[in-house]
Design an enzyme around this catalytic site. Structure first.
Site, PDB file in Angstrom:
ATOM      1  N   ARG A 114      44.548  12.951 -22.663  1.00  0.00           N
ATOM      2  CA  ARG A 114      45.154  12.269 -23.810  1.00  0.00           C
ATOM      3  C   ARG A 114      44.172  12.136 -24.967  1.00  0.00           C
ATOM      4  NH1 ARG A 114      46.329   7.316 -19.943  1.00  0.00           N
ATOM      5  NH2 ARG A 114      46.575   9.192 -18.672  1.00  0.00           N
TER       6      ARG A 114
ATOM      7  N   LYS B  92      36.358  12.821  -9.503  1.00  0.00           N
ATOM      8  CA  LYS B  92      37.387  13.037  -8.488  1.00  0.00           C
ATOM      9  C   LYS B  92      36.702  13.253  -7.138  1.00  0.00           C
ATOM     10  CE  LYS B  92      40.677  15.296 -11.633  1.00  0.00           C
ATOM     11  NZ  LYS B  92      41.789  14.334 -11.568  1.00  0.00           N
TER      12      LYS B  92
END
Length: 509
Positions: A351, A276
């Protein structure tokens, strides 16, 4: 972990007498004219003569006739429009709590006047939970400073005849929400995976909820391969090593509801190798909000010990670090369910953690014909963009036939914890299809979910296939709280909301 206890008021006239123990009266209503107690309404009308803000702002003013000689009036504003809901009460109570605390109030008497409307039947409960939301201060602050000064209100008087929900139920809800806020809101070193696990163990110690923690990294590597791939770069730092936390509650009597909850507990998300950048890492200590909600729900169960319900919850607590051993895009990793997953982007790590946890829950649910599955996560920026400040619910076909998301959403509307229902469709399953014979499934594309069409729907398709849920007849609903997990969408500074907890409690408890 102190928070205001509730004292149920049966005799309002005695509670309003000058000799009563209360040191302020907090009044919540649409406006002055909606207040039913004549003496309070007269005081409000008198103050309105000198202050035109009375029906538009939360105000404190002096009144010699009430306990503590002060009134805090919190007007909700208009409540008759079709889009008004019980959050009108929750939100102004949140504001009133901050004003009361700053004014030195410690024992307020709370009066709530709500319309005779199904939407507002839990208005008194929403006011209490709004007050406690406003009063909560971060765990780090409570440990470093004087907790009694940070959260001065110790007791709240509520008029008993106005609310069908018991004080015990409400205080159990707040106990759960505080656990969730602490776990979500605490900084990444104090609440790294070992600290997260320790907090859960301590919060549920001696209760009817059984807690088990896996800390052995080799066991995690064998049994949770996708989860461990995310944890690989953090293994070398002992205080960041992954944990899997399993919590089980089974109430007395015939089981009517059997819930299996998977919580995403990314204690810090650097994005991994797909790092990020441009300031987007700030606030990523709150990427454990889904796991926090799950743990909070278990705390509520521990307090209430309801009959007829079984809940098995499992949390993957992992730090997605960057380092020499970080997993990377293009790797193919076989999930616990035996599905070969090609990594599309390492910043789509949640996930992967949820997938192996769900598979283990499927194994634990063998022969449980009442099993319903949920994953709770701050999963996608797309959910925040598409439905924020609401929670997004995405269900499989079995859940849809049972109206699972519809009933969850309806419960959330009544408990100031609203959600939007999103359909899963063929495009979502097409999106994660394999592109070669080398793998069975793609974890994600390589773009931010917020700019990806159906960016919060297709991850549910991935979770269903990678975990093996698609080979069962279980109802499954994915709960994405990325848009609802903190106040104002401010992931670095906003207070955690414990989004999803009251929706689940309202539906199943």
């Amino acid at each position: 972990m102190a928070f205001p206890k509730i004292t149920v008021i049966d005799d309002l006239s005695s509670a309003l007498s000058a000799s009563a123990k209360w040191d302020a009266v907090i009044v919540v209503a649409a406006d002055c004219n909606a207040v039913s107690e004549p003496a309070i309404q007269a005081a409000l009308n008198a103050h309105q003569q000198i202050d035109a803000r009375i029906n538009s702002e939360v105000l404190l003013f002096s009144n010699e006739q009430v306990p503590g000689k002060r009134i805090i009036f919190a007007p909700t504003g208009q409540l008759s429009r079709y889009y008004d809901d019980v959050r009108r009460f929750f939100d102004v109570a949140n504001q009133a709590a901050k004003l009361a605390a700053s004014a030195g109030v410690k024992q307020p008497l709370v009066l709530v006047d709500a319309p005779d409307d199904e939407r507002f039947k839990n208005a008194v409960s929403a006011v209490y939970l709004g007050l406690t939301q406003g009063l909560w201060q971060p765990l780090e602050a409570r440990m470093a400073l004087d907790e009694s000064e940070l959260e001065p209100i110790t007791e709240i008087g509520l008029l008993g005849s106005t609310d069908s929900v018991s004080a015990k139920w409400l205080m159990a809800a707040e106990a759960g929400k505080r656990v969730a806020r602490d776990l979500c809101g605490t900084e990444p070193e104090r609440m790294a995976p070992p600290g997260f696990a320790d907090y859960c163990v301590e919060a549920l110690a001696g209760s009817a909820v059984k807690v088990e923690v896996i800390s052995d990294q080799r066991q995690l590597e064998r049994q949770y391969p996708l989860l461990f791939a995310v944890a690989r770069a953090s293994e070398a730092v002992e205080r960041h090593q992954a944990r899997v936390i399993t919590m089980t509650y089974e109430g007395k009597g015939p089981i009517e509801h059997s819930l299996y909850l998977a919580g995403k507990g990314i204690t810090y998300d650097t994005g991994g190798a797909d790092l990020k950048v441009n300031g987007h890492m700030a606030g990523m200590s709150r990427d454990k909000g889904g796991a926090a909600t799950v743990a909070g729900f278990m705390k509520m169960l521990a307090q209430l010990q309801p009959e007829g319900i079984k809940v098995v919850a499992e949390i993957g607590a992992v730090r997605n670090s960057i380092g020499a051993d970080a997993f990377v895009a293009d790797e193919i990793i076989t999930s616990r369910a035996g599905v070969r997953v090609r990594i599309g982007n390492t910043d789509a790590e949640g996930r992967l953690v949820l997938s192996d946890v769900l598979t283990h829950l499927i194994e634990l649910a063998e022969n449980d014909d009442k099993a319903e599955f949920f994953s709770v996560a701050t999963l996608t920026g797309h959910a925040a963009r598409a439905v924020g400040p609401y929670t997004a619910l995405v269900e499989n076909g079995v859940a849809r036939t049972k109206d699972s998301a519809k009933m969850l959403s309806a419960a959330g509307d009544l408990w100031a914890d609203p959600a939007e229902v999103s359909r899963s469709r063929r495009e979502d399953f097409d999106f994660v299809r394999p592109r070669t014979k080398a793998d069975d499934l793609l974890s994600s594309n390589n773009a931010a979910s917020a700019v990806t069409a159906r960016g919060h729907q297709f991850p549910m398709a991935f979770l269903q296939i990678s975990s093996g849920l698609d080979k069962t007849s279980h109802a499954y609903t994915h709960v994405d709280i990325a848009g609802s997990g903190v106040e104002g969408g401010d992931w670095q500074h906003g207070k955690p909301t414990a989004a999803g907890l009251m929706m689940l409690a309202g539906r199943y408890l």
